[in-house]
Design a protein around this motif. Sequence first.
Motif, PDB file in Angstrom:
ATOM      1  N   ILE A 214       0.858  -1.187   0.000  1.00 10.33           N
ATOM      2  CA  ILE A 214       0.000   0.000   0.000  1.00 10.33           C
ATOM      3  C   ILE A 214       0.893   1.236   0.000  1.00 10.33           C
ATOM      4  CG2 ILE A 214      -1.815   1.265   1.216  1.00 10.33           C
ATOM      5  CD1 ILE A 214      -2.659  -1.421   2.460  1.00 10.33           C
ATOM      6  N   TYR A 215       0.857   1.959  -1.090  1.00 14.43           N
ATOM      7  CA  TYR A 215       1.749   3.115  -1.246  1.00 14.43           C
ATOM      8  C   TYR A 215       1.249   4.325  -0.474  1.00 14.43           C
ATOM      9  CZ  TYR A 215       3.823   7.288  -3.284  1.00 14.43           C
ATOM     10  OH  TYR A 215       4.439   8.506  -3.447  1.00 14.43           O
ATOM     11  N   HIS A 216       2.193   5.059   0.122  1.00 13.31           N
ATOM     12  CA  HIS A 216       1.949   6.422   0.570  1.00 13.31           C
ATOM     13  C   HIS A 216       3.262   7.183   0.432  1.00 13.31           C
ATOM     14  CE1 HIS A 216       3.698   4.828   4.294  1.00 13.31           C
ATOM     15  NE2 HIS A 216       3.934   6.079   4.662  1.00 13.31           N
ATOM     16  N   HIS A 217       3.142   8.446   0.114  1.00  8.76           N
ATOM     17  CA  HIS A 217       4.330   9.262  -0.143  1.00  8.76           C
ATOM     18  C   HIS A 217       5.131   9.469   1.135  1.00  8.76           C
ATOM     19  CE1 HIS A 217       7.008  12.322  -1.530  1.00  8.76           C
ATOM     20  NE2 HIS A 217       6.431  13.278  -0.829  1.00  8.76           N
ATOM     21  N   VAL A 218       6.421   9.158   1.055  1.00 14.15           N
ATOM     22  CA  VAL A 218       7.321   9.319   2.195  1.00 14.15           C
ATOM     23  C   VAL A 218       8.391  10.359   1.900  1.00 14.15           C
ATOM     24  CG1 VAL A 218       9.016   8.176   3.676  1.00 14.15           C
ATOM     25  CG2 VAL A 218       6.935   6.957   3.005  1.00 14.15           C
ATOM     26  N   ALA A 219       9.027  10.237   0.736  1.00 16.35           N
ATOM     27  CA  ALA A 219      10.125  11.144   0.410  1.00 16.35           C
ATOM     28  C   ALA A 219      10.243  11.271  -1.100  1.00 16.35           C
ATOM     29  CB  ALA A 219      11.439  10.620   0.994  1.00 16.35           C
ATOM     30  N   GLY A 220      10.951  12.294  -1.526  1.00 18.40           N
ATOM     31  CA  GLY A 220      11.201  12.469  -2.947  1.00 18.40           C
ATOM     32  C   GLY A 220      10.436  13.640  -3.530  1.00 18.40           C
ATOM     33  N   SER A 221      10.902  14.091  -4.667  1.00 19.12           N
ATOM     34  CA  SER A 221      10.323  15.260  -5.321  1.00 19.12           C
ATOM     35  C   SER A 221       9.218  14.867  -6.288  1.00 19.12           C
ATOM     36  CB  SER A 221      11.420  16.015  -6.081  1.00 19.12           C
ATOM     37  OG  SER A 221      12.030  15.164  -7.042  1.00 19.12           O
ATOM     38  N   VAL A 222       8.492  15.866  -6.767  1.00 17.38           N
ATOM     39  CA  VAL A 222       7.412  15.641  -7.729  1.00 17.38           C
ATOM     40  C   VAL A 222       8.006  15.243  -9.076  1.00 17.38           C
ATOM     41  CG1 VAL A 222       5.550  16.733  -9.022  1.00 17.38           C
ATOM     42  CG2 VAL A 222       5.841  17.238  -6.588  1.00 17.38           C
ATOM     43  N   ALA A 223       7.493  14.140  -9.635  1.00 15.99           N
ATOM     44  CA  ALA A 223       7.950  13.678 -10.945  1.00 15.99           C
ATOM     45  C   ALA A 223       6.977  14.071 -12.047  1.00 15.99           C
ATOM     46  CB  ALA A 223       8.131  12.162 -10.930  1.00 15.99           C
ATOM     47  N   GLY A 224       5.726  14.346 -11.678  1.00 12.39           N
ATOM     48  CA  GLY A 224       4.724  14.731 -12.669  1.00 12.39           C
ATOM     49  C   GLY A 224       3.341  14.272 -12.255  1.00 12.39           C
ATOM     50  N   GLY A 225       2.387  14.424 -13.158  1.00  8.92           N
ATOM     51  CA  GLY A 225       1.025  13.961 -12.923  1.00  8.92           C
ATOM     52  C   GLY A 225       0.761  12.711 -13.745  1.00  8.92           C
ATOM     53  N   HIS A 226      -0.227  11.922 -13.334  1.00 10.75           N
ATOM     54  CA  HIS A 226      -0.471  10.645 -14.005  1.00 10.75           C
ATOM     55  C   HIS A 226      -1.945  10.286 -13.899  1.00 10.75           C
ATOM     56  CE1 HIS A 226       0.478   6.849 -15.761  1.00 10.75           C
ATOM     57  NE2 HIS A 226       0.393   6.133 -14.647  1.00 10.75           N
ATOM     58  N   ALA A 227      -2.559   9.908 -15.018  1.00 12.06           N
ATOM     59  CA  ALA A 227      -3.956   9.475 -15.039  1.00 12.06           C
ATOM     60  C   ALA A 227      -4.023   7.956 -14.957  1.00 12.06           C
ATOM     61  CB  ALA A 227      -4.643   9.959 -16.312  1.00 12.06           C
ATOM     62  N   VAL A 228      -4.950   7.448 -14.156  1.00 11.13           N
ATOM     63  CA  VAL A 228      -5.074   6.011 -13.907  1.00 11.13           C
ATOM     64  C   VAL A 228      -6.551   5.640 -13.741  1.00 11.13           C
ATOM     65  CG1 VAL A 228      -2.788   5.665 -12.865  1.00 11.13           C
ATOM     66  CG2 VAL A 228      -4.684   6.474 -11.448  1.00 11.13           C
ATOM     67  N   LYS A 229      -6.812   4.339 -13.635  1.00 14.35           N
ATOM     68  CA  LYS A 229      -8.182   3.839 -13.482  1.00 14.35           C
ATOM     69  C   LYS A 229      -8.370   3.241 -12.093  1.00 14.35           C
ATOM     70  CE  LYS A 229      -9.384   0.069 -15.700  1.00 14.35           C
ATOM     71  NZ  LYS A 229      -9.766  -0.837 -16.816  1.00 14.35           N
ATOM     72  N   MET A 230      -9.257   3.825 -11.318  1.00 18.23           N
ATOM     73  CA  MET A 230      -9.547   3.332  -9.973  1.00 18.23           C
ATOM     74  C   MET A 230     -10.655   2.282 -10.068  1.00 18.23           C
ATOM     75  SD  MET A 230     -10.500   5.669  -6.649  1.00 18.23           S
ATOM     76  CE  MET A 230      -8.970   6.595  -6.690  1.00 18.23           C
ATOM     77  N   VAL A 231     -10.374   1.075  -9.560  1.00 21.36           N
ATOM     78  CA  VAL A 231     -11.312  -0.028  -9.755  1.00 21.36           C
ATOM     79  C   VAL A 231     -11.996  -0.509  -8.480  1.00 21.36           C
ATOM     80  CG1 VAL A 231     -10.056  -0.822 -11.791  1.00 21.36           C
ATOM     81  CG2 VAL A 231      -9.511  -1.806  -9.560  1.00 21.36           C
ATOM     82  N   GLY A 232     -11.464  -0.180  -7.309  1.00 20.95           N
ATOM     83  CA  GLY A 232     -12.092  -0.654  -6.080  1.00 20.95           C
ATOM     84  C   GLY A 232     -11.320  -0.231  -4.849  1.00 20.95           C
ATOM     85  N   TRP A 233     -11.648  -0.840  -3.721  1.00 21.14           N
ATOM     86  CA  TRP A 233     -10.989  -0.480  -2.467  1.00 21.14           C
ATOM     87  C   TRP A 233     -11.002  -1.662  -1.510  1.00 21.14           C
ATOM     88  CZ3 TRP A 233     -15.807   1.333  -3.921  1.00 21.14           C
ATOM     89  CH2 TRP A 233     -16.883   0.962  -3.123  1.00 21.14           C
ATOM     90  N   GLY A 234     -10.220  -1.539  -0.442  1.00 22.43           N
ATOM     91  CA  GLY A 234     -10.162  -2.598   0.551  1.00 22.43           C
ATOM     92  C   GLY A 234      -9.435  -2.128   1.795  1.00 22.43           C
ATOM     93  N   VAL A 235      -9.174  -3.072   2.695  1.00 24.60           N
ATOM     94  CA  VAL A 235      -8.452  -2.798   3.939  1.00 24.60           C
ATOM     95  C   VAL A 235      -7.471  -3.940   4.169  1.00 24.60           C
ATOM     96  CG1 VAL A 235      -8.619  -2.437   6.429  1.00 24.60           C
ATOM     97  CG2 VAL A 235     -10.445  -1.601   4.932  1.00 24.60           C
ATOM     98  N   GLU A 236      -6.240  -3.617   4.500  1.00 22.91           N
ATOM     99  CA  GLU A 236      -5.242  -4.634   4.824  1.00 22.91           C
ATOM    100  C   GLU A 236      -4.549  -4.252   6.127  1.00 22.91           C
ATOM    101  OE1 GLU A 236      -2.431  -6.895   1.969  1.00 22.91           O
ATOM    102  OE2 GLU A 236      -1.224  -5.229   2.750  1.00 22.91           O
ATOM    103  N   ASN A 237      -4.647  -5.130   7.110  1.00 19.47           N
ATOM    104  CA  ASN A 237      -4.026  -4.886   8.419  1.00 19.47           C
ATOM    105  C   ASN A 237      -4.397  -3.514   8.981  1.00 19.47           C
ATOM    106  OD1 ASN A 237      -2.690  -7.405   8.318  1.00 19.47           O
ATOM    107  ND2 ASN A 237      -1.004  -6.507   7.147  1.00 19.47           N
ATOM    108  N   GLY A 238      -5.654  -3.149   8.798  1.00 21.10           N
ATOM    109  CA  GLY A 238      -6.155  -1.896   9.335  1.00 21.10           C
ATOM    110  C   GLY A 238      -5.908  -0.673   8.474  1.00 21.10           C
ATOM    111  N   THR A 239      -5.180  -0.833   7.368  1.00 20.76           N
ATOM    112  CA  THR A 239      -4.896   0.301   6.481  1.00 20.76           C
ATOM    113  C   THR A 239      -5.838   0.277   5.283  1.00 20.76           C
ATOM    114  OG1 THR A 239      -2.556   0.303   7.106  1.00 20.76           O
ATOM    115  CG2 THR A 239      -3.147   1.451   5.072  1.00 20.76           C
ATOM    116  N   LYS A 240      -6.576   1.348   5.097  1.00 25.68           N
ATOM    117  CA  LYS A 240      -7.511   1.447   3.977  1.00 25.68           C
ATOM    118  C   LYS A 240      -6.748   1.789   2.697  1.00 25.68           C
ATOM    119  CE  LYS A 240     -10.067   4.731   5.639  1.00 25.68           C
ATOM    120  NZ  LYS A 240     -11.193   5.693   5.763  1.00 25.68           N
ATOM    121  N   TYR A 241      -7.205   1.234   1.577  1.00 22.58           N
ATOM    122  CA  TYR A 241      -6.527   1.518   0.310  1.00 22.58           C
ATOM    123  C   TYR A 241      -7.512   1.534  -0.858  1.00 22.58           C
ATOM    124  CZ  TYR A 241      -6.843  -3.552  -0.581  1.00 22.58           C
ATOM    125  OH  TYR A 241      -7.304  -4.832  -0.776  1.00 22.58           O
ATOM    126  N   TRP A 242      -7.079   2.198  -1.918  1.00 23.21           N
ATOM    127  CA  TRP A 242      -7.731   2.116  -3.218  1.00 23.21           C
ATOM    128  C   TRP A 242      -6.950   1.118  -4.069  1.00 23.21           C
ATOM    129  CZ3 TRP A 242     -12.248   4.394  -3.371  1.00 23.21           C
ATOM    130  CH2 TRP A 242     -12.474   5.601  -2.703  1.00 23.21           C
TER     131      TRP A 242
END
Length: 238
Positions: free
Chosen positions: A158-186
């Motif tokens: 499950i990704y979350h931003h920790v460090a690093g600079s902006v590389a750009g913008g990106h379009a993607v397709k969101m298909v669903g969601w869930g929870v793993e070990n208490g962490t919610k995700y798309w």
Amino acid sequence: MCIASKGAVMLPLSAQDVCFGASADGCGGGDIDTPWEYIKSRGSVTGGQYKGTGPFGAGLCSDYSLPHCHHHGPQGKDPYPAEGAPGCASQSSPQAPKSCDSDAKASHKDFASDKYSFHGETISASGEKGIQQAIMSGGPVETAFTVYSDFENYAGGIYHHVAGSVAGGHAVKMVGWGVENGTKYWKVANSWNPYWAEKGYFRIRRGNNEGGIEDMVVASSPSAKWSLKSQAEAQIVV
């Protein structure tokens, strides 16, 4: 289109047509509204992946003309060459197709008659609850988010931003969601080939607008009617 037609139309629209027909910027990027406007007003032909690869195989009108490449992150089991390596040279955006591929099957051979479109509205939603409702009502939605350099090294989880600079913008397709070990995700489908990360997908934290991914999503309305563009126009005339 498959969900909206209740399985009556199980065909992929051509990324070659939409990406390079909807915007003159092509590989330079665009926004998430323009493709929907293009599909609704002009229609899109069918098309699969490079040289008929992918789940739908060959024979559709206009397949994607650029080869599979490895994009960012660990190479892992990805068999495709990295960007800039032999087999994945830097290229300019191709022109939008005006005719079907030479190997298109008879049912997808005529460019004008292979165009699919929808009659109805596009919808937008934002925020966790609004996006969940949009997906529940009509299926996957399109969104965009800010890519940071640490996302380029994502390989799973499950990704979350920790460090690093902006590389750009990106379009993607969101298909669903869930929870793993208490962490919610798309759960999100990327376009960096099916071997990237989690079989072409990634998961990203849900509920905190990670990288702006919950700012706005776009899709056709659940009540929109999809069909061949020629059929839709004939019904309007009648």
